[in-house]
Design an enzyme around this catalytic site. Structure first.
Site, PDB file in Angstrom:
ATOM      1  N   LYS A 111       0.857  -1.187   0.000  1.00  0.00           N
ATOM      2  CA  LYS A 111       0.000   0.000   0.000  1.00  0.00           C
ATOM      3  C   LYS A 111       0.884   1.225   0.000  1.00  0.00           C
ATOM      4  O   LYS A 111       2.034   1.176   0.450  1.00  0.00           O
ATOM      5  CB  LYS A 111      -0.892   0.023   1.249  1.00  0.00           C
ATOM      6  CG  LYS A 111      -2.152   0.868   1.075  1.00  0.00           C
ATOM      7  CD  LYS A 111      -3.262   0.098   0.378  1.00  0.00           C
ATOM      8  CE  LYS A 111      -4.490   0.946   0.175  1.00  0.00           C
ATOM      9  NZ  LYS A 111      -5.613   0.129  -0.308  1.00  0.00           N
TER      10      LYS A 111
HETATM   11  P1  NAD Z   1     -13.005   7.698  -2.990  1.00  0.00           P
HETATM   12  O1  NAD Z   1     -12.009   8.747  -2.733  1.00  0.00           O
HETATM   13  O2  NAD Z   1     -13.486   7.481  -4.379  1.00  0.00           O
HETATM   14  O3  NAD Z   1     -14.311   7.931  -2.073  1.00  0.00           O
HETATM   15  C1  NAD Z   1     -14.278   8.085  -0.688  1.00  0.00           C
HETATM   16  C2  NAD Z   1     -15.627   8.620  -0.254  1.00  0.00           C
HETATM   17  O4  NAD Z   1     -15.725   8.595   1.166  1.00  0.00           O
HETATM   18  C3  NAD Z   1     -15.895  10.059  -0.673  1.00  0.00           C
HETATM   19  O5  NAD Z   1     -17.231  10.175  -1.120  1.00  0.00           O
HETATM   20  C4  NAD Z   1     -15.704  10.846   0.633  1.00  0.00           C
HETATM   21  O6  NAD Z   1     -16.473  12.038   0.663  1.00  0.00           O
HETATM   22  C5  NAD Z   1     -16.226   9.833   1.618  1.00  0.00           C
HETATM   23  N1  NAD Z   1     -15.798  10.052   2.994  1.00  0.00           N
HETATM   24  C6  NAD Z   1     -14.549  10.289   3.468  1.00  0.00           C
HETATM   25  N2  NAD Z   1     -14.583  10.424   4.802  1.00  0.00           N
HETATM   26  C7  NAD Z   1     -15.869  10.252   5.178  1.00  0.00           C
HETATM   27  C8  NAD Z   1     -16.548  10.264   6.405  1.00  0.00           C
HETATM   28  N3  NAD Z   1     -15.882  10.476   7.553  1.00  0.00           N
HETATM   29  N4  NAD Z   1     -17.881  10.030   6.413  1.00  0.00           N
HETATM   30  C9  NAD Z   1     -18.551   9.817   5.272  1.00  0.00           C
HETATM   31  N5  NAD Z   1     -17.964   9.797   4.086  1.00  0.00           N
HETATM   32  C10 NAD Z   1     -16.651  10.017   4.028  1.00  0.00           C
HETATM   33  O7  NAD Z   1     -12.377   6.355  -2.390  1.00  0.00           O
HETATM   34  P2  NAD Z   1     -12.750   4.831  -2.719  1.00  0.00           P
HETATM   35  O8  NAD Z   1     -11.764   4.331  -3.689  1.00  0.00           O
HETATM   36  O9  NAD Z   1     -14.212   4.713  -2.987  1.00  0.00           O
HETATM   37  O10 NAD Z   1     -12.399   4.170  -1.317  1.00  0.00           O
HETATM   38  C11 NAD Z   1     -13.325   4.065  -0.248  1.00  0.00           C
HETATM   39  C12 NAD Z   1     -12.941   2.905   0.625  1.00  0.00           C
HETATM   40  O11 NAD Z   1     -12.927   1.720  -0.170  1.00  0.00           O
HETATM   41  C13 NAD Z   1     -11.546   3.000   1.257  1.00  0.00           C
HETATM   42  O12 NAD Z   1     -11.571   2.374   2.516  1.00  0.00           O
HETATM   43  C14 NAD Z   1     -10.704   2.196   0.302  1.00  0.00           C
HETATM   44  O13 NAD Z   1      -9.518   1.730   0.904  1.00  0.00           O
HETATM   45  C15 NAD Z   1     -11.679   1.088  -0.023  1.00  0.00           C
HETATM   46  N6  NAD Z   1     -11.340   0.343  -1.238  1.00  0.00           N
HETATM   47  C16 NAD Z   1     -11.247   0.953  -2.447  1.00  0.00           C
HETATM   48  C17 NAD Z   1     -10.917   0.198  -3.546  1.00  0.00           C
HETATM   49  C18 NAD Z   1     -10.851   0.782  -4.933  1.00  0.00           C
HETATM   50  O14 NAD Z   1     -10.655   0.016  -5.881  1.00  0.00           O
HETATM   51  N7  NAD Z   1     -11.031   2.086  -5.122  1.00  0.00           N
HETATM   52  C19 NAD Z   1     -10.662  -1.176  -3.426  1.00  0.00           C
HETATM   53  C20 NAD Z   1     -10.794  -1.773  -2.185  1.00  0.00           C
HETATM   54  C21 NAD Z   1     -11.131  -0.999  -1.093  1.00  0.00           C
END
Ligand code: NAD
Length: 421
Positions: A111
């Site tokens: 990561k």
């Molecule tokens: P992203 O940046 O696209 O979206 C994150 C979202 O969370 C945004 O809408 C933001 O406003 C919101 N957010 C942040 N803090 C918040 C809070 N305290 N309360 C409510 N909403 C909040 O990111 P993503 O890629 O969608 O990632 C989100 C989660 O999914 C993370 O934990 C990430 O590690 C996990 N994840 C992502 C992927 C991927 O392929 N993108 C894969 C596996 C896991």
């Protein structure tokens, strides 16, 4: 204290190690293997300058951590966020090791992250930061060594810059160095939706196991980015009713159901779901306690803690986010009969299609979206079945079961490889 303030007081690395210890104890792992798997193999800290648009030089700090390389090259996303820390990146890297093992893809865990609020940067500054960070971590990354991908606040454009920077250093194009790229640069069909799609496949499997009719189910989603907004759309497509969603700007609730496509359009226009017409404004704390069948945390770590777990009313918690539930909250949810689909299983669709992308890049191939989604479904369904079987056999919750499956696979690989020298 708000959910966000409580979350900030909990160290994700301590959580990750605690979860691992529980599995290691259950598996009766030998002390040597336990010590090896309990720590990251490599952790790189970089500080680097970026010239901002006003001519001033700012220095940023970033990290790349490789937790375990026993089963293959390191794999894991790059996060841009003001609260990134080395402990957060270490935790996320360890979770990637277990995630790749639980779905049986040949990667270890890695990561990366940069301490920055990218919303305060211009596009030019974001590109400069990305290119310099890529250069700094190029001592670790490579298609056979360590393959980054998107995470919070990074996307296909950021991956394109990373791929281009690495390729410029090599003198030829290396598409396999990152995944989550634009389709035009060797990205995979279906990668953008993969995390959410995989998560929804596991919700469908969980509902079938619990005898829940998803077409009568209501859903709340915390976080409305890549994982959350697409999960909302796809679970709506399964016939469920999405009644509440939130992002950093706040939350919205309509018990009669939200028009997910219109909420996505609203967010595109206004930068947040807050203010969406015809819905009641709710806080992020209230969202987690909404009366619903399925709760999908899709934001950040430690959102469900001992402070609020008792208020969760959902029957299924599907962890699209990494580390959204603390071990104390896990126990409370379990006691209250909540079925948790743990992060290392629930959101593994992202890394699974990243693996497909890497395979396509190495083979100079391109698969149709139908093939990608079918292969993804096969892996998610099989993995869910294996974890559920372990949970029933060992009489443990789904998180511990997922850890038992994953840690055993990594421990076996470690044992077979033996100790060098
Ligand atoms: P992203 O940046 O696209 O979206 C994150 C979202 O969370 C945004 O809408 C933001 O406003 C919101 N957010 C942040 N803090 C918040 C809070 N305290 N309360 C409510 N909403 C909040 O990111 P993503 O890629 O969608 O990632 C989100 C989660 O999914 C993370 O934990 C990430 O590690 C996990 N994840 C992502 C992927 C991927 O392929 N993108 C894969 C596996 C896991």
């Amino acid at each position: 204290m708000t959910t966000e303030q409580i979350a900030a007081t909990i160290n994700p690395w301590a959580v990750a190690q605690q979860q691992f210890d529980l599995a290691a104890e259950h598996l009766n792992l030998d002390p040597g293997t336990r010590q090896v798997l309990r720590e990251p193999r490599r952790a790189l800290t970089v500080t680097f300058p970026v010239k901002m648009d006003d001519g001033i030089v700012r220095v940023f700090t970033g990290y790349r951590v490789q937790h375990n390389l026993g089963r293959g090259p390191a794999k894991g996303g790059i996060r841009y966020h003001q609260n990134v820390s080395i402990d957060e990146v270490k935790a996320l890297a360890m979770w990637m090791t277990w995630k790749c093992a639980v779905v049986g893809i040949p990667f270890g865990g890695g990561k990366g992250g940069v301490i920055v609020d990218p919303k305060k940067l211009s596009l030019k500054e974001l590109e400069a930061l990305t290119r310099r960070f890529t250069t700094e971590i190029s001592v670790l990354i490579g298609p056979e060594r360590d393959i980054p991908a998107p995470d919070v606040n990074t996307n296909a454009q950021v991956m394109a810059w990373m791929m281009d920077t690495y390729s410029m250093h090599q003198g030829y194009t290396v598409p396999g160095v990152v995944t989550g790229k634009p389709i035009s640069l060797g990205g995979s069909e279906g990668r953008n939706e993969a995390t959410a799609r995989g998560a929804v496949y596991t919700v469908v499997d969980a509902a079938a196991h619990l005898g829940m009719d998803l077409t009568k189910a209501t859903v709340a989603v915390q976080g409305f980015g890549n994982a959350g907004s697409i999960a909302a759309r796809l679970i709506r497509d399964e016939g469920a009713t999405v009644i509440a969603v939130s992002d950093t700007g706040g939350g919205i609730l309509n018990r009669g159901g939200l028009d997910v496509d219109r909420v996505i359009g609203w967010k595109k226009e206004h930068g947040t779901v807050a203010g969406f017409p015809g819905a009641k404004a709710i806080s992020n704390d209230e969202l987690l306690a909404v009366e619903c069948e399925v709760l999908i945390p899709a934001a950040l770590e430690n959102q469900i803690s001992a402070a609020n777990a008792g208020r969760v009313k959902a029957k299924i918690v599907a962890e699209a986010a990494n580390g959204p539930t603390t071990p104390e909250a896990d126990a409370i949810l379990h006691d209250n009969g909540v079925f948790i689909i743990p992060d290392i299983l629930c959101n593994a669709g992202g890394v699974t299609v990243s693996y497909f992308e890497w395979v396509q890049d190495l083979n100079r191939d391109h698969w149709s979206e139908a093939i990608v989604n079918a292969k993804l479904k096969e892996i998610m369904d099989r993995s869910f079945g294996e974890v559920l079987a372990m949970s029933l056999l060992e009489e443990v919750n789904m998180r511990t079961a997922a850890y038992l499956v994953a840690v055993q696979r990594v421990a076996d690989a470690t044992a077979m490889r033996g100790l060098y020298p």
